[in-house]
Write an enzyme that holds these catalytic residues in place. Structure first.
Site, PDB file in Angstrom:
ATOM      1  N   ASP A  18      15.566  60.663  11.824  1.00  0.00           N
ATOM      2  CA  ASP A  18      15.294  60.651  10.392  1.00  0.00           C
ATOM      3  C   ASP A  18      14.417  61.850  10.068  1.00  0.00           C
ATOM      4  O   ASP A  18      13.705  62.369  10.940  1.00  0.00           O
ATOM      5  CB  ASP A  18      14.598  59.363   9.963  1.00  0.00           C
ATOM      6  CG  ASP A  18      14.754  59.088   8.469  1.00  0.00           C
ATOM      7  OD1 ASP A  18      15.651  58.310   8.097  1.00  0.00           O
ATOM      8  OD2 ASP A  18      13.992  59.681   7.677  1.00  0.00           O
ATOM      9  N   ARG A  39       4.353  60.814  -7.555  1.00  0.00           N
ATOM     10  CA  ARG A  39       4.324  60.946  -6.096  1.00  0.00           C
ATOM     11  C   ARG A  39       3.462  62.134  -5.656  1.00  0.00           C
ATOM     12  O   ARG A  39       2.683  62.032  -4.711  1.00  0.00           O
ATOM     13  CB  ARG A  39       5.748  61.126  -5.556  1.00  0.00           C
ATOM     14  CG  ARG A  39       6.707  59.966  -5.874  1.00  0.00           C
ATOM     15  CD  ARG A  39       6.516  58.790  -4.947  1.00  0.00           C
ATOM     16  NE  ARG A  39       7.489  57.739  -5.215  1.00  0.00           N
ATOM     17  CZ  ARG A  39       8.695  57.686  -4.658  1.00  0.00           C
ATOM     18  NH1 ARG A  39       9.095  58.632  -3.831  1.00  0.00           N
ATOM     19  NH2 ARG A  39       9.509  56.675  -4.943  1.00  0.00           N
TER      20      ARG A  39
END
Length: 287
Positions: A153, A51
């Site tokens: 979020d 990632r």
């Protein structure tokens, strides 16, 4: 809320573009815990490498050490990219379906209220708050119920997708056909195979970025219900308690807190008590 998954774990690659030491991995674990409260297990090293290697390419750094130094100097945009890179979002429409009839019954008792306030505290790509909105339309038998849903979020990428409200049809394959027809607009031409949430549902929701680990939440209650599902399992007990304690003054005295199927708040019985399966209420309702 972005959730760490196992999809990229496996045998360590023998040909890595960048050197990635145990020290680098330990640093990443400390940084994501400090910034987002996420506890990365020691088995996530390969996932973290794959990632964050993308971030090194994007930022032009030649080593993880340089990149993490840059991050720690406080670049806010890269902090956001770092966090987004390490999280992925698992969600679905009407996930843990048993919660929604409970929510409907709860608000039906409050129809005399001028406004019903709900909070989805880990909205991901929007399936959960839109499911809440559909439940409210059903409960009030109106496309304009007296309801406002705050959807937050940590991940700004998923919030952008949620605000658009566009989904591939395979995301809705388990949704009853009547709901699909009632609440979604089918795409045509180049948009065939996708659907868009009807504007009436979108009008019920406000999407905002929020880190549950922040000391101050720019949020005003009271909320009649808070959904915080399948998020707490990625925090340690101390962090969970800190967040739960901050929910208390934001929840109406008779409000409900909805948790995920694998979550238990037994370590916070001074704050919340179990009402029914993964649904909690305040321990002291006369705050």
């Amino acid at each position: 809320m972005g959730l760490i998954t196992d999809t990229e774990d496996g045998p360590e690659s023998k040909t890595r573009e960048y050197n990635f030491t145990q020290s680098d991995f330990d640093r990443v674990r400390k940084l994501i815990y400090r910034h987002a409260g996420i506890s990365l297990s020691i088995g996530k090293q390969n996932m973290v490498y794959s990632r964050l290697a993308r971030r090194l390419r994007a930022t032009g750094f030649d080593s993880f050490d340089e990149y993490l130094d840059y991050l720690e100097r406080g670049n806010s945009e890269e902090w956001e990219a770092f966090t987004n890179a390490l999280t992925t979002n698992l969600t679905a429409f009407f996930r843990e379906q048993h919660h929604f009839p409970i929510l409907e019954r709860h608000v039906e008792k409050r129809k005399s209220h001028n406004k019903i306030q709900l909070w989805c505290s880990a909205s991901s790509t929007g399936e959960e708050p839109y499911s809440m909105a559909m439940a409210m339309v059903q409960a009030f038998k109106s496309y304009t119920p007296p309801v406002h849903i705050l959807a937050t979020d940590l991940d700004t990428n998923v919030l952008a997708k949620a605000q658009m409200g566009i989904y591939s049809l395979d995301k809705l394959e388990k949704l009853p056909k009547e709901k699909l027809k009632q609440f979604f607009l089918k795409g045509k031409g180049s948009h065939a195979g996708s659907v868009k949430v009807c504007p009436e549902l979108q009008n019920l929701i406000t999407f905002r970025q929020l880190n549950l680990l922040n000391d101050n939440w720019p949020i005003r209650g009271p909320f009649d219900a808070i959904f915080c599902r399948n998020v707490m399992i990625y925090f340690d007990k101390q962090t969970q308690y800190k967040i739960l304690k901050k929910f208390v003054p934001l929840l109406a005295p008779d409000g409900l807190l909805f948790a995920g199927h694998s979550e238990s708040f037994q370590h916070a019985i001074d704050l919340f008590k179990l009402r029914e399966k993964t649904v909690y209420e305040l321990t002291n309702r006369q705050r």
